[in-house]
Design an enzyme around this catalytic site. Sequence first.
Site, PDB file in Angstrom:
ATOM      1  N   HIS A 242       1.121   6.584   0.916  1.00 10.48           N
ATOM      2  CA  HIS A 242       0.792   5.314   0.265  1.00 10.48           C
ATOM      3  C   HIS A 242       1.610   5.094  -1.024  1.00 10.48           C
ATOM      4  O   HIS A 242       2.387   4.163  -1.121  1.00 10.48           O
ATOM      5  CB  HIS A 242      -0.701   5.270  -0.088  1.00 10.48           C
ATOM      6  CG  HIS A 242      -1.610   5.440   1.076  1.00 10.48           C
ATOM      7  ND1 HIS A 242      -1.790   4.497   2.057  1.00 10.48           N
ATOM      8  CD2 HIS A 242      -2.426   6.469   1.410  1.00 10.48           C
ATOM      9  CE1 HIS A 242      -2.674   4.932   2.949  1.00 10.48           C
ATOM     10  NE2 HIS A 242      -3.064   6.118   2.587  1.00 10.48           N
TER      11      HIS A 242
HETATM   12  O1  RIB Z   1      -5.706   4.105  -0.605  1.00 12.22           O
HETATM   13  C1  RIB Z   1      -4.639   4.921  -1.021  1.00 12.22           C
HETATM   14  C2  RIB Z   1      -4.661   5.100  -2.497  1.00 12.22           C
HETATM   15  O2  RIB Z   1      -5.863   5.756  -2.884  1.00 12.22           O
HETATM   16  C3  RIB Z   1      -3.534   6.014  -3.009  1.00 12.22           C
HETATM   17  O3  RIB Z   1      -3.180   5.633  -4.310  1.00 12.22           O
HETATM   18  C4  RIB Z   1      -4.157   7.375  -3.014  1.00 12.22           C
HETATM   19  O4  RIB Z   1      -3.578   8.238  -4.001  1.00 12.22           O
HETATM   20  C5  RIB Z   1      -5.568   7.029  -3.425  1.00 12.22           C
HETATM   21  O5  RIB Z   1      -5.595   6.944  -4.830  1.00 12.22           O
END
Ligand code: RIB
Length: 312
Positions: A242
């Site tokens: 992500h």
């Molecule tokens: O949904 C993904 C996000 O949530 C990313 O930033 C991961 O590190 C968590 O913080």
Amino acid sequence: MPRPIIIDCDPGIDDCIALMAALASPDEIRLEAICTVAGNVRVEICTANALGLLALTGHDTVPVYEGCDRPLTEAPVFADHIHGESGLGRVRFPDHGRSARSENAVDYLIHRLRDTEKPPVTLVVIGPSTNLATALVQAPDIAGRIDEIILMGGARREGGNITASAEFNIYADPRAAQTVLQCGRPVAVIGLDATLQLRCTPARMQRLRNLGSVVTNTAADMVDHVNAIYGEVYGAEGAALHDPCTIAYLLAPRLFQAQDATIEVETVSALTRGHTAVDIHRLGGKPANAKWIDGLQSDQVFDLLLQRLARL
Ligand code: RIB
Ligand code: CA
């Protein structure tokens, strides 16, 4: 001229990969500081992990500012079921003698953004938006000194990953996300619709392993942990990277699909708390307040991130 950025994060395994990619791109990115916020794990653990990552990569001149230990109004929500209690899976970073700066992240953001001797800065927000939102509430004048905000969060087609209708970063502090989205500055929002297209498949993990450095093996060890969790919980072939999508977007926006959108956050309903209503057709008649990034060229983005990590 490298672009000055501040990364506001909750390391967190994918946060660490994003930090590595940023640190490995000095020609394009000048990482001025890291701010930490409660999110994946408690903020003090996020701070320790940020300091440890800088020690691991040999960038221990980058300052770390610890931020908010809880959301604006909601009770803290953590994601240690994904990132482990340490936030790093089973990885331990090398010992080091550093501490975070004494100034908290909110005061640092206000002072940095008010410093007219320095250029406007890009804020990369890859955890809950609590620090930036708090700074904007305390000092609304700073908004004009923000060059751009690049935020990992939200979902439209993909629904959610912490509930059926919300992505974690927005769910953890929905009011903060709403405040940031209403600040009037250019915001690029990279949500699950894009980031879930960047999976760490076995073939990609092998390519990461083949790099063979201490740093890249550490990255692989961290991602292995999340891959195992994804395998159990989501049945997916590989964890989604992500947060690193924000750095890849900074480096090569041409690899991403973007469209103007009006993005609003559900801050009242318990059932749909943190839901991002992403209006790409102007159905609500409101002006666009963000660029919604909802696709990417997965192979090219992964290759770019791998090429940068190979430098560490
Ligand atoms: O949904 C993904 C996000 O949530 C990313 O930033 C991961 O590190 C968590 O913080
Ligand atoms: Ca994160």
